[in-house]
Design an enzyme around this catalytic site. Sequence first.
Site, PDB file in Angstrom:
ATOM      1  N   GLY A  42      -2.890  -6.949 -17.986  1.00  0.00           N
ATOM      2  CA  GLY A  42      -3.855  -7.048 -19.081  1.00  0.00           C
ATOM      3  C   GLY A  42      -4.853  -5.913 -19.175  1.00  0.00           C
ATOM      4  O   GLY A  42      -5.958  -6.099 -19.700  1.00  0.00           O
ATOM      5  N   ARG A  85      14.571 -20.208 -27.223  1.00  0.00           N
ATOM      6  CA  ARG A  85      13.562 -19.327 -27.795  1.00  0.00           C
ATOM      7  C   ARG A  85      12.891 -19.912 -29.037  1.00  0.00           C
ATOM      8  O   ARG A  85      11.723 -19.647 -29.295  1.00  0.00           O
ATOM      9  CB  ARG A  85      14.203 -17.970 -28.139  1.00  0.00           C
ATOM     10  N   ASP A 128      11.167  -2.354 -29.721  1.00  0.00           N
ATOM     11  CA  ASP A 128      10.390  -1.116 -29.724  1.00  0.00           C
ATOM     12  C   ASP A 128      10.666  -0.267 -30.963  1.00  0.00           C
ATOM     13  O   ASP A 128      10.682   0.967 -30.911  1.00  0.00           O
ATOM     14  CB  ASP A 128      10.634  -0.307 -28.437  1.00  0.00           C
ATOM     15  N   HIS A 136       3.565   0.665 -26.596  1.00  0.00           N
ATOM     16  CA  HIS A 136       4.720   1.002 -25.760  1.00  0.00           C
ATOM     17  C   HIS A 136       4.459   2.349 -25.094  1.00  0.00           C
ATOM     18  O   HIS A 136       3.979   3.285 -25.750  1.00  0.00           O
ATOM     19  CB  HIS A 136       5.979   1.062 -26.627  1.00  0.00           C
ATOM     20  N   MET A 192       6.135  -9.191 -22.276  1.00  0.00           N
ATOM     21  CA  MET A 192       7.464  -8.756 -21.857  1.00  0.00           C
ATOM     22  C   MET A 192       8.567  -9.747 -22.238  1.00  0.00           C
ATOM     23  O   MET A 192       9.542  -9.914 -21.504  1.00  0.00           O
ATOM     24  CB  MET A 192       7.463  -8.472 -20.346  1.00  0.00           C
ATOM     25  N   ARG A 193       8.440 -10.368 -23.403  1.00  0.00           N
ATOM     26  CA  ARG A 193       9.523 -11.201 -23.940  1.00  0.00           C
ATOM     27  C   ARG A 193       9.968 -10.619 -25.269  1.00  0.00           C
ATOM     28  O   ARG A 193       9.121 -10.205 -26.073  1.00  0.00           O
ATOM     29  CB  ARG A 193       9.048 -12.644 -24.211  1.00  0.00           C
ATOM     30  N   LEU A 249      11.157 -11.029 -28.994  1.00  0.00           N
ATOM     31  CA  LEU A 249      10.883 -12.050 -30.006  1.00  0.00           C
ATOM     32  C   LEU A 249      12.025 -12.085 -31.018  1.00  0.00           C
ATOM     33  O   LEU A 249      12.601 -11.047 -31.349  1.00  0.00           O
ATOM     34  CB  LEU A 249       9.553 -11.732 -30.699  1.00  0.00           C
ATOM     35  N   ASN A 275       2.578  -3.576 -31.497  1.00  0.00           N
ATOM     36  CA  ASN A 275       2.980  -3.477 -30.091  1.00  0.00           C
ATOM     37  C   ASN A 275       2.546  -2.125 -29.548  1.00  0.00           C
ATOM     38  O   ASN A 275       2.525  -1.135 -30.285  1.00  0.00           O
ATOM     39  CB  ASN A 275       4.514  -3.589 -30.004  1.00  0.00           C
ATOM     40  N   GLU A 302      -3.285   4.843 -23.452  1.00  0.00           N
ATOM     41  CA  GLU A 302      -3.046   3.551 -24.116  1.00  0.00           C
ATOM     42  C   GLU A 302      -4.369   2.851 -24.400  1.00  0.00           C
ATOM     43  O   GLU A 302      -4.560   2.234 -25.448  1.00  0.00           O
ATOM     44  CB  GLU A 302      -2.170   2.640 -23.236  1.00  0.00           C
TER      45      GLU A 302
HETATM   46  C1  GAR Z   1       1.630  -1.088 -20.656  1.00  0.00           C
HETATM   47  O1  GAR Z   1       1.940   0.182 -20.144  1.00  0.00           O
HETATM   48  C2  GAR Z   1       2.376  -1.322 -21.957  1.00  0.00           C
HETATM   49  O2  GAR Z   1       2.488  -0.160 -22.747  1.00  0.00           O
HETATM   50  C3  GAR Z   1       3.716  -1.758 -21.443  1.00  0.00           C
HETATM   51  O3  GAR Z   1       3.422  -2.615 -20.366  1.00  0.00           O
HETATM   52  C4  GAR Z   1       2.187  -2.198 -19.770  1.00  0.00           C
HETATM   53  C5  GAR Z   1       1.268  -3.386 -19.712  1.00  0.00           C
HETATM   54  O4  GAR Z   1       0.109  -3.067 -18.994  1.00  0.00           O
HETATM   55  N1  GAR Z   1       4.477  -2.416 -22.456  1.00  0.00           N
HETATM   56  C6  GAR Z   1       5.802  -2.287 -22.588  1.00  0.00           C
HETATM   57  O5  GAR Z   1       6.473  -1.619 -21.834  1.00  0.00           O
HETATM   58  C7  GAR Z   1       6.415  -3.039 -23.749  1.00  0.00           C
HETATM   59  N2  GAR Z   1       7.664  -2.458 -24.141  1.00  0.00           N
HETATM   60  P1  GAR Z   1      -1.192  -3.963 -19.124  1.00  0.00           P
HETATM   61  O6  GAR Z   1      -0.757  -5.402 -18.884  1.00  0.00           O
HETATM   62  O7  GAR Z   1      -2.099  -3.467 -18.042  1.00  0.00           O
HETATM   63  O8  GAR Z   1      -1.761  -3.771 -20.511  1.00  0.00           O
END
Ligand code: GAR
Length: 217
Positions: free
Chosen positions: A14, A67, A147, A111, A92-93, A95, A109, A176
């Site tokens: 998070g 689902r 994605d 990524h 990480m699911r 949809l 989203n 990010e």
């Molecule tokens: C982040 O790097 C996000 O971009 C990635 O998971 C991490 C979550 O970190 N998401 C993906 O790979 C989705 N395809 P966080 O829980 O610390 O925000």
Amino acid sequence: MGRLRLGVLISGRGSNLQALIDACADPAYPAEIALVVSNVAGVQGLTRAADAGIATAVVDHREYDGRGPFEDALHAALADAGVELVCLAGFMRLLTDGFVARWHDRMINIHPSLLPAFKGLDVQQRAIDAGARFSGCTVHFVRPAMDAGPIIAQAVVPIHGDDDADTLAARILTQEHRLFPLAVRLIAEGRARVVDERVVIDGARAPAGALVNPEPA
Ligand code: GAR
């Protein structure tokens, strides 16, 4: 005008949620977090939300028969909280098309790659293995394919010769945390619109100049 009501979906740490929490702490920021939903109980992101006094819910996919029912529960939680924009922040699911359609142009989203390159998992190692000189992160509207979807904003970082997946991930993650609040702001201010499956941003300026890696002598 009221602040845009966000529903943030997480599965773990998070840190991107935290970036949104911090942005929303400014009363001048045009969005607020109405609800944080995790599909995994006990994760750090839920603690971050609770510490900030934000409502949380756990909708555990393992407790549903497929689902469809899982996503119905997810949708109900978001709708009950009056969510206007869904933010996938390390959720990480995958949809289904049906869920994505219900939140068309109202779900984004983040990524950790420069999409459309390196979709999916393990993207930092794959960028290093490909010998790419730059990577970064992307915030995009969600479409049924993984994605994929109209790009709202991107940030670029260099890949160093001695990077491993962790050092590169950390460099990207810092960006990010800037990019997600920026993208949400553009949407909340009504400045980002999808036109012919591309995002048009009113009053946006692209940076001048270019980056070269390695730096020219
Ligand atoms: C982040 O790097 C996000 O971009 C990635 O998971 C991490 C979550 O970190 N998401 C993906 O790979 C989705 N395809 P966080 O829980 O610390 O925000």
